[in-house]
Design an enzyme around this catalytic site. Structure first.
Site, mmCIF file in Angstrom:
data_model
loop_
_atom_site.group_PDB
_atom_site.id
_atom_site.type_symbol
_atom_site.label_atom_id
_atom_site.label_comp_id
_atom_site.label_asym_id
_atom_site.label_seq_id
_atom_site.Cartn_x
_atom_site.Cartn_y
_atom_site.Cartn_z
ATOM 1 N N TYR A 1 0.847 -1.191 0.000
ATOM 2 C CA TYR A 1 0.000 0.000 0.000
ATOM 3 C C TYR A 1 0.885 1.244 0.000
ATOM 4 O O TYR A 1 2.060 1.215 0.359
ATOM 5 C CB TYR A 1 -0.919 0.015 1.233
ATOM 6 C CG TYR A 1 -0.188 -0.127 2.555
ATOM 7 C CD1 TYR A 1 0.323 0.992 3.217
ATOM 8 C CD2 TYR A 1 -0.004 -1.388 3.131
ATOM 9 C CE1 TYR A 1 1.003 0.856 4.420
ATOM 10 C CE2 TYR A 1 0.674 -1.528 4.329
ATOM 11 C CZ TYR A 1 1.180 -0.403 4.973
ATOM 12 O OH TYR A 1 1.868 -0.548 6.155
ATOM 13 N N GLY B 1 9.668 -0.163 11.352
ATOM 14 C CA GLY B 1 8.541 0.549 10.767
ATOM 15 C C GLY B 1 7.327 0.700 11.655
ATOM 16 O O GLY B 1 6.232 1.006 11.167
ATOM 17 N N HIS C 1 0.709 6.926 15.008
ATOM 18 C CA HIS C 1 0.271 7.887 13.987
ATOM 19 C C HIS C 1 -1.255 7.965 13.936
ATOM 20 O O HIS C 1 -1.973 7.074 14.415
ATOM 21 C CB HIS C 1 0.820 7.523 12.601
ATOM 22 C CG HIS C 1 0.274 6.247 12.025
ATOM 23 N ND1 HIS C 1 -0.926 6.175 11.363
ATOM 24 C CD2 HIS C 1 0.794 4.987 12.004
ATOM 25 C CE1 HIS C 1 -1.127 4.943 10.946
ATOM 26 N NE2 HIS C 1 -0.102 4.202 11.331
ATOM 27 N N CYS D 1 1.477 -0.744 13.779
ATOM 28 C CA CYS D 1 1.588 0.584 14.385
ATOM 29 C C CYS D 1 0.548 0.783 15.487
ATOM 30 O O CYS D 1 -0.394 0.002 15.633
ATOM 31 C CB CYS D 1 1.407 1.661 13.319
ATOM 32 S SG CYS D 1 2.807 1.785 12.180
ATOM 33 N N ASN E 1 -2.325 2.940 16.175
ATOM 34 C CA ASN E 1 -3.259 3.849 15.499
ATOM 35 C C ASN E 1 -4.054 4.659 16.505
ATOM 36 O O ASN E 1 -4.572 4.104 17.486
ATOM 37 C CB ASN E 1 -4.245 3.060 14.636
ATOM 38 C CG ASN E 1 -3.635 2.541 13.337
ATOM 39 O OD1 ASN E 1 -4.329 1.954 12.518
ATOM 40 N ND2 ASN E 1 -2.336 2.727 13.150
#
Length: 429
Positions: free
Chosen positions: A315, A329, A333, A351, A353
């Protein structure tokens, strides 16, 4: 006819002359040993010699007349029966060099690297309880400027403000052999106000980091220094220059994420200031459990995994309020597409979120070095995947030091950020 000598001397005269001679000898002997006042030693005839000083000093390094001495040299010496010891180092012109006496009183280190190809004289003065000084001197010449020099750099720059989890990071442009790391580490000092216990840890042959035993205290001032100029670093290589950095520690902002509750708790200086719903990595791409710190902050960026994952799974997504946690990574965020699942379901690629509003708030309130601990996920954080210094116990961290750890009696607890390359692996969303 001339009379003989015996005839010229009247009877009885010879006896008186002999007696007078004996008196003169006696007077001469008396005047040489005593004065005229009670038999005390005569000062004007020198008297006895002064007693030798009780203390003694010897310089072992650099040896006198030594040549090609490294510009990083210190003065190593021994003293005996000394109650006070001073060290003085001067160049051939008589200019004094500033320096510091080691705590153990056995060595002295100049404040900076000495000049190359220059003659110096070191003087160590030891004074005993008899108040008589004894001195030792050594004159030596430093080496010519070497052609092979190792560059030393700091990730942080002067006056930078960082979080309480920020490790001090120093890098070398060339690998430091194991046999030389203890010498390098001896020239690395950290001072914090207030004082805090800590230690250096070799991450690799080219990188060393420092962290305190506990998180830095909020609003601390920290100075660290590497006296690398002219320091031998193995195989004919020498440190290029000294390095000194002064930084500040900001407020204690700590983030804790619990996978069980799908919530992030944010504390500032020990008080909870915000609770934020989150969505972590789904089962196929779980988030890492462990303690990390914010490595970098990107107001806007693009996560692109097309090359890594291919067109079917990859993506390319625009991201707001991104804060890197790992080299692999993982970020905190904003993810407006998952706001409906935040607080209840994990849907990310690893991540943390949060909503746009919470991402904005976090971005405005955090700084590089703020710690975050994620708990309860299917995957453990791998040491080295980011600044994982706090993911190790204190005992584990101490093992990375090239010098034996000695807890200080008074815990106390080092240019510009250049040459500190940052890996840029593919981020996750």
């Amino acid at each position: 006819m001339r009379a003989s000598q015996d005839q010229l001397i009247r009877p009885g005269t010879r006896r008186r002359v002999f007696a007078a001679g004996l008196l003169a000898v006696a007077l001469a002997f008396t005047s040489a040993c005593t004065d005229g006042d009670g038999g005390k030693p005569s000062s004007w005839h020198g008297g006895g010699e002064s007693p030798a000083p009780k203390a003694a000093a010897t310089i072992s390094e650099p040896a006198t007349d030594a040549k090609d001495v490294p510009a990083s040299t210190g003065i190593t010496f021994t003293t005996k029966d000394a109650v006070k010891t001073t060290v003085e180092l001067k160049d051939a012109a008589g200019k004094a060099v500033e320096g510091t006496l080691a705590a153990d009183g056995k060595s002295w280190l100049p404040a900076g690297a000495l000049a190359y190809g220059t003659s110096y004289t070191a003087t160590v003065t030891a004074t005993g309880d008899d108040d008589r000084p004894a001195t030792a001197t050594s004159t030596f010449t430093t080496m010519a400027k070497p052609g092979n020099q190792v560059r030393v750099s700091s990730f942080l720059g002067d006056n930078q403000v960082v979080g309480v989890g920020m490790p001090l990071i120093v890098k070398f442009s060339r690998a430091i052999p194991e046999d030389y790391r203890d010498d390098v580490q001896r020239r690395m000092t950290v001072t914090s106000t207030p004082a805090q216990e800590g230690i250096w840890h070799w991450v690799s042959p080219t990188e060393i980091r420092y962290r305190p035993k506990e998180f830095w205290k909020a609003d601390s001032k920290v100075s660290y220094r590497v006296q690398a100029g002219g320091l031998p670093m193995g195989e004919g290589w020498y440190g290029r220059a000294d390095l000194a950095v002064d930084i500040k520690i900001g407020a204690s902002l700590v983030m804790t994420v619990d996978n069980k509750t799908k919530r992030m708790t944010v504390t500032r200086n020990g008080s909870v200031v915000k609770t934020i719903p989150v969505s972590l990595g789904k089962k196929s791409t779980p988030s890492s459990s462990g303690t990390m710190v914010v490595i970098e902050k990107l107001r806007k960026t693009v996560f692109d995994t097309m090359e890594e994952l291919g067109p079917e799974e990859g993506y390319r997504t625009k991201i707001d309020f991104a804060q890197r946690l790992t080299w692999g990574g993982e970020f905190i965020h904003a993810a407006p597409w998952s706001e409906g699942q935040q607080g209840s379901v994990n849907v990310s690629h690893g991540c943390v979120n949060v909503s746009m509003a919470n991402g904005d708030w976090l971005f405005k309130n955090t700084q590089i070095g703020d710690p975050i601990t994620v708990k309860g996920t299917e995957r453990k954080l791998q040491n080295g995947n980011g600044w994982t210094d706090w993911n190790m116990s204190w005992d584990e961290y101490v093992k990375g030091s090239a010098l034996p750890y000695e807890p200080p009696a008074d815990p106390d607890a080092t240019p510009t950020p250049d040459g500190a390359a940052t890996p840029t692996p593919t981020p996750t969303a």
